[in-house]
Design an enzyme around this catalytic site. Structure first.
Site, PDB file in Angstrom:
ATOM      1  N   ASN A 164       0.788  -1.243   0.000  1.00 35.80           N
ATOM      2  CA  ASN A 164       0.000   0.000   0.000  1.00 35.80           C
ATOM      3  C   ASN A 164       0.819   1.291   0.000  1.00 35.80           C
ATOM      4  OD1 ASN A 164       0.777  -0.588   2.623  1.00 35.80           O
ATOM      5  ND2 ASN A 164      -1.163   0.046   3.543  1.00 35.80           N
ATOM      6  N   GLU A 261       4.735  -4.602  11.893  1.00 37.09           N
ATOM      7  CA  GLU A 261       3.716  -3.567  11.628  1.00 37.09           C
ATOM      8  C   GLU A 261       2.581  -4.254  10.888  1.00 37.09           C
ATOM      9  OE1 GLU A 261       3.569  -0.624  12.699  1.00 37.09           O
ATOM     10  OE2 GLU A 261       5.611  -0.114  13.275  1.00 37.09           O
ATOM     11  N   CYS A 295      -3.464   0.542   6.818  1.00 30.59           N
ATOM     12  CA  CYS A 295      -3.463  -0.305   8.018  1.00 30.59           C
ATOM     13  C   CYS A 295      -4.164   0.337   9.204  1.00 30.59           C
ATOM     14  CB  CYS A 295      -2.029  -0.631   8.394  1.00 30.59           C
ATOM     15  SG  CYS A 295      -0.996   0.845   8.540  1.00 30.59           S
ATOM     16  N   GLU A 475       7.837   2.362  14.381  1.00 30.38           N
ATOM     17  CA  GLU A 475       8.510   3.019  13.273  1.00 30.38           C
ATOM     18  C   GLU A 475       8.272   4.519  13.423  1.00 30.38           C
ATOM     19  OE1 GLU A 475       7.124   0.800   9.732  1.00 30.38           O
ATOM     20  OE2 GLU A 475       8.979  -0.344   9.922  1.00 30.38           O
TER      21      GLU A 475
HETATM   22  N1  LIG Z   1       1.040  -1.547  10.606  1.00 34.04           N
HETATM   23  C1  LIG Z   1       1.557  -1.021   9.516  1.00 34.04           C
HETATM   24  O1  LIG Z   1       2.409  -0.143   9.549  1.00 34.04           O
HETATM   25  C2  LIG Z   1       1.071  -1.498   8.160  1.00 34.04           C
HETATM   26  C3  LIG Z   1       1.337  -0.713   7.043  1.00 34.04           C
HETATM   27  C4  LIG Z   1       0.891  -1.158   5.804  1.00 34.04           C
HETATM   28  C5  LIG Z   1       0.177  -2.339   5.675  1.00 34.04           C
HETATM   29  N2  LIG Z   1      -0.077  -3.073   6.772  1.00 34.04           N
HETATM   30  C6  LIG Z   1      -0.874  -4.311   6.659  1.00 34.04           C
HETATM   31  O2  LIG Z   1      -0.468  -5.054   5.511  1.00 34.04           O
HETATM   32  C7  LIG Z   1      -1.560  -5.823   5.015  1.00 34.04           C
HETATM   33  C8  LIG Z   1      -1.695  -5.620   3.531  1.00 34.04           C
HETATM   34  O3  LIG Z   1      -0.490  -5.845   2.892  1.00 34.04           O
HETATM   35  P1  LIG Z   1      -0.166  -7.188   2.088  1.00 34.04           P
HETATM   36  O4  LIG Z   1      -1.424  -7.743   1.516  1.00 34.04           O
HETATM   37  O5  LIG Z   1       0.963  -6.861   1.178  1.00 34.04           O
HETATM   38  O6  LIG Z   1       0.331  -8.154   3.272  1.00 34.04           O
HETATM   39  P2  LIG Z   1       0.943  -9.616   3.187  1.00 34.04           P
HETATM   40  O7  LIG Z   1       1.104 -10.090   4.571  1.00 34.04           O
HETATM   41  O8  LIG Z   1       0.201 -10.456   2.226  1.00 34.04           O
HETATM   42  O9  LIG Z   1       2.377  -9.406   2.498  1.00 34.04           O
HETATM   43  C9  LIG Z   1       3.326  -8.525   3.061  1.00 34.04           C
HETATM   44  C10 LIG Z   1       4.708  -8.923   2.588  1.00 34.04           C
HETATM   45  O10 LIG Z   1       5.057 -10.186   3.148  1.00 34.04           O
HETATM   46  C11 LIG Z   1       5.567 -11.035   2.132  1.00 34.04           C
HETATM   47  N3  LIG Z   1       5.307 -12.429   2.535  1.00 34.04           N
HETATM   48  C12 LIG Z   1       4.170 -13.146   2.372  1.00 34.04           C
HETATM   49  N4  LIG Z   1       4.318 -14.377   2.927  1.00 34.04           N
HETATM   50  C13 LIG Z   1       5.567 -14.420   3.456  1.00 34.04           C
HETATM   51  C14 LIG Z   1       6.306 -15.413   4.153  1.00 34.04           C
HETATM   52  N5  LIG Z   1       5.790 -16.601   4.419  1.00 34.04           N
HETATM   53  N6  LIG Z   1       7.568 -15.117   4.558  1.00 34.04           N
HETATM   54  C15 LIG Z   1       8.097 -13.900   4.322  1.00 34.04           C
HETATM   55  N7  LIG Z   1       7.449 -12.925   3.641  1.00 34.04           N
HETATM   56  C16 LIG Z   1       6.205 -13.172   3.214  1.00 34.04           C
HETATM   57  C17 LIG Z   1       4.811 -10.583   0.896  1.00 34.04           C
HETATM   58  O11 LIG Z   1       5.455 -11.017  -0.276  1.00 34.04           O
HETATM   59  C18 LIG Z   1       4.852  -9.077   1.080  1.00 34.04           C
HETATM   60  O12 LIG Z   1       6.101  -8.540   0.694  1.00 34.04           O
HETATM   61  C19 LIG Z   1      -2.776  -5.331   5.770  1.00 34.04           C
HETATM   62  O13 LIG Z   1      -3.110  -6.258   6.767  1.00 34.04           O
HETATM   63  C20 LIG Z   1      -2.306  -4.017   6.367  1.00 34.04           C
HETATM   64  O14 LIG Z   1      -3.021  -3.635   7.505  1.00 34.04           O
HETATM   65  C21 LIG Z   1       0.364  -2.692   8.010  1.00 34.04           C
HETATM   66  C1  LIG Z   2       0.581   7.511   6.336  1.00 40.53           C
HETATM   67  N1  LIG Z   2      -0.507   6.816   7.007  1.00 40.53           N
HETATM   68  C2  LIG Z   2      -1.795   7.270   6.475  1.00 40.53           C
HETATM   69  C3  LIG Z   2      -0.484   7.114   8.424  1.00 40.53           C
HETATM   70  C4  LIG Z   2      -0.432   5.381   6.751  1.00 40.53           C
HETATM   71  C5  LIG Z   2       0.675   4.592   7.413  1.00 40.53           C
HETATM   72  C6  LIG Z   2       0.880   3.195   6.795  1.00 40.53           C
HETATM   73  C7  LIG Z   2      -0.273   2.258   6.950  1.00 40.53           C
HETATM   74  O1  LIG Z   2      -0.721   1.502   6.091  1.00 40.53           O
END
Ligand SMILES: NC(=O)c1ccc[n+]([C@@H]2O[C@H](COP(=O)([O-])OP(=O)(O)OC[C@H]3O[C@@H](n4cnc5c(N)ncnc54)[C@H](O)[C@@H]3O)[C@@H](O)[C@H]2O)c1
Ligand SMILES: C[N+](C)(C)CCCC=O
Length: 501
Positions: A164, A261, A295, A475
């Site tokens: 994202n 995260e 997220c 972070e």
């Molecule tokens: N808290 C935060 O800062 C934050 C920020 C952005 C997105 N997110 C979360 O991310 C999710 C959406 O992103 P997504 O669909 O790309 O997530 P995802 O978990 O499907 O993938 C994230 C990353 O992990 C890798 N990955 C997948 N399986 C793996 C494994 N077994 N071992 C190592 N790496 C692996 C993927 O290739 C990708 O690079 C949502 O749940 C969102 O809330 C959290």
């Molecule tokens: C910049 N924001 C809007 C706080 C998003 C942080 C990353 C989460 O997906």
């Protein structure tokens, strides 16, 4: 590729340059096996091929990063800062081209992408500022003896990113890591492989040693190889809860520290004494950035019953007015979701919500922009769901699409209990004019962030991270230095040794 961006428009770019980076240059995949299509979300067109790195390639990147780490970690913080400040300057100078490329690969609006890239150079600048300040403590002991602490780098850190915020996530992980003297091998999401390698080129151009920031492309297999590599000192992961659990398990085997995260289902609580205009704007900002794929979004909007009719009327009116379409156009406020499966998943949540008794007040349908060029894109009309209950799927699960679930409440005590009744704990928000209530609610919400009278305001100097299943570690902000360094204690005797033996 950035040079091509000035003339690029939606549906025109083809990416053919290699997307891996180590040893100071882009590296072509060694074999073509398991190639997969990467799509331009705005059109559904194939943008490039993603060829996952295998064990040998991950190992090469790790070796390259380790060589850089040995050099980089011996430089002073001020020397590292100079390189990072130059990198920040280059990102700022190329903000428009990087933003365009981000839009083409991710589908978010250009207005948002520009904000993401501005956040990115500010982040590198911020941690450059901290690099020169890293210091230990001096502790006096009896008889002239003393101890001191040294803040040391960890080594080669692995970064794994979500789709994202592709460029921003690579920056948010690498800037503090590099400031502390580490190197990083970063794996972007396989859906958004295009911009992390631009960051690698910029660090090199700014004067970083070859290998300091490497990029390996791939999905779960490459991510696993990275996490399990014996030279990895730490894993910083951004993604979903299920993947985060796997990362933690793999890291536990090597006793490696992790930052997780993860996802969220954050509550936004709107009390009847709020400034309603701000609360409405806050609810929109809490739900519709990046097509709802954020997220920390406040997707459970709790509204005090007395102001519900007015709130819904306004929020629906403004949601219907959101311009959805070509993400490269300045007037667009919502672009395309990342993929067809993600679009179908979000639409599926709306259908399920209807079956469970929620009322769709607007949106929640596939959207086809009038421009025929965009006919194959992954667009959805932003959706407001009314009459939601806490037990509905749309209220319990992270949708990661433009869907706001609205819930009525009566009392502060009741809403706090309901807001906290989730395994997630990433963010939260409250709108009220009562400052005592605002701080009381912030104290009692189980989440890593609470926004008072605003939402999704996360400047680089403010720590960001989760409670509960939304992860741990932070972070942004000064505290992140703690997560990319380790403390060594040195004890110095100035007299004779007193031995019991
Ligand atoms: N808290 C935060 O800062 C934050 C920020 C952005 C997105 N997110 C979360 O991310 C999710 C959406 O992103 P997504 O669909 O790309 O997530 P995802 O978990 O499907 O993938 C994230 C990353 O992990 C890798 N990955 C997948 N399986 C793996 C494994 N077994 N071992 C190592 N790496 C692996 C993927 O290739 C990708 O690079 C949502 O749940 C969102 O809330 C959290
Ligand atoms: C910049 N924001 C809007 C706080 C998003 C942080 C990353 C989460 O997906």
């Amino acid at each position: 590729i950035l040079d091509a961006m000035s003339g690029a428009s939606t549906g025109t770019l083809q990416v053919t340059d290699p997307l891996n980076f180590w040893g100071g240059r882009r590296v072509a995949p060694r074999q073509q096996a398991d190639a997969q299509d990467v799509f331009e979300p705005a059109t559904g067109r194939v943008l490039c091929q993603l060829i996952p790195c295998k064990a040998e390639e991950v190992d090469e990147a790790m070796q390259s990063a380790h060589t850089a780490y040995l050099k980089w970690s011996k430089m002073s913080g001020m020397e590292r800062a100079r390189v990072m400040l130059e990198a920040a300057r280059i990102i700022r100078e190329r903000r428009e081209a990087i933003s365009k490329l981000e839009v083409i690969n991710n589908g978010k609006s250009i207005t948002e992408a520009l904000a993401d890239i501005d956040f990115s150079w500010q982040c590198v600048e911020y941690y450059a500022g901290l690099a020169g300040t890293l210091a230990g403590q001096h502790i006096q002991l009896p008889s002239g003896a003393f101890a001191y602490t040294r803040r040391e780098a960890l080594g080669v850190c692995a970064g794994i990113g979500a789709f994202n915020y592709p460029f921003q996530i690579a920056v948010v992980k690498s800037a503090p890591a590099l400031a502390c003297g580490n190197a990083m091998v970063f794996k972007p999401s396989p859906m958004t492989p295009v911009t992390a390698v631009i960051l690698a080129e910029i660090y090199k151009e700014a004067g970083a040693p070859d290998g300091l920031f490497c990029v390996v492309q791939g999905g779960p297999e490459t991510g696993t190889l990275l996490c399990q590599h014996p030279m990895v000192a730490k894993v910083s992961f951004t993604g979903s809860v299920p993947t985060g659990k796997k990362i933690m398990e793999m890291s536990a085997k090597g006793v490696k520290p992790v930052t997780l995260e993860l996802g969220g289902k954050s509550p936004l609580i709107i009390f009847k004494d709020c400034e309603l205009e701000n609360a409405i704007k806050g609810a929109l900002m809490a739900n519709f950035l990046t097509q709802g794929q954020v997220c920390c979004n406040g997707t459970r909007v709790f509204v005090q019953r007395e102001i519900m009719p007015k709130f819904l009327e306004e929020v629906v009116k403004r949601t219907k007015a959101i311009p959805v379409g070509d993400p490269l156009l300045d007037a667009t406020r919502m672009g395309a979701l990342i993929s067809k499966p993600q679009l179908d998943k979000a639409l599926g949540f709306v259908s399920q919500a209807k079956k469970e008794g929620a009322k769709v007040l607007c949106g929640g349908e596939p959207f086809t922009p009038s421009d025929p060029n965009l006919a194959g894109g992954y667009y959805m009309s932003p959706c407001v769901l009314d009459s939601c209950r806490d037990d509905m799927t749309c209220v319990k699960e992270e949708i990661f699409g433009p869907v706001m679930s609205v819930l009525a409440f009566d009392t502060e005590e009741e809403v706090l209990q309901r807001a906290n009744s989730t395994t997630f704990g990433l963010a939260s928000g409250v709108f009220t004019r009562d400052i005592s209530r605002a701080h009381r609610v912030a104290e009692n919400l189980q989440a890593g962030t609470c926004f008072i009278n605003n939402y999704n305001v996360s400047p680089v100097e403010v720590p960001f991270g989760g409670y509960k299943n939304s992860g741990f570690g932070r972070e942004n902000g000064q505290v992140t230095i703690e997560y990319y360094s380790q403390l060594k204690t040195v004890v110095v005797e100035m007299g004779d040794v007193e031995s019991l033996f």
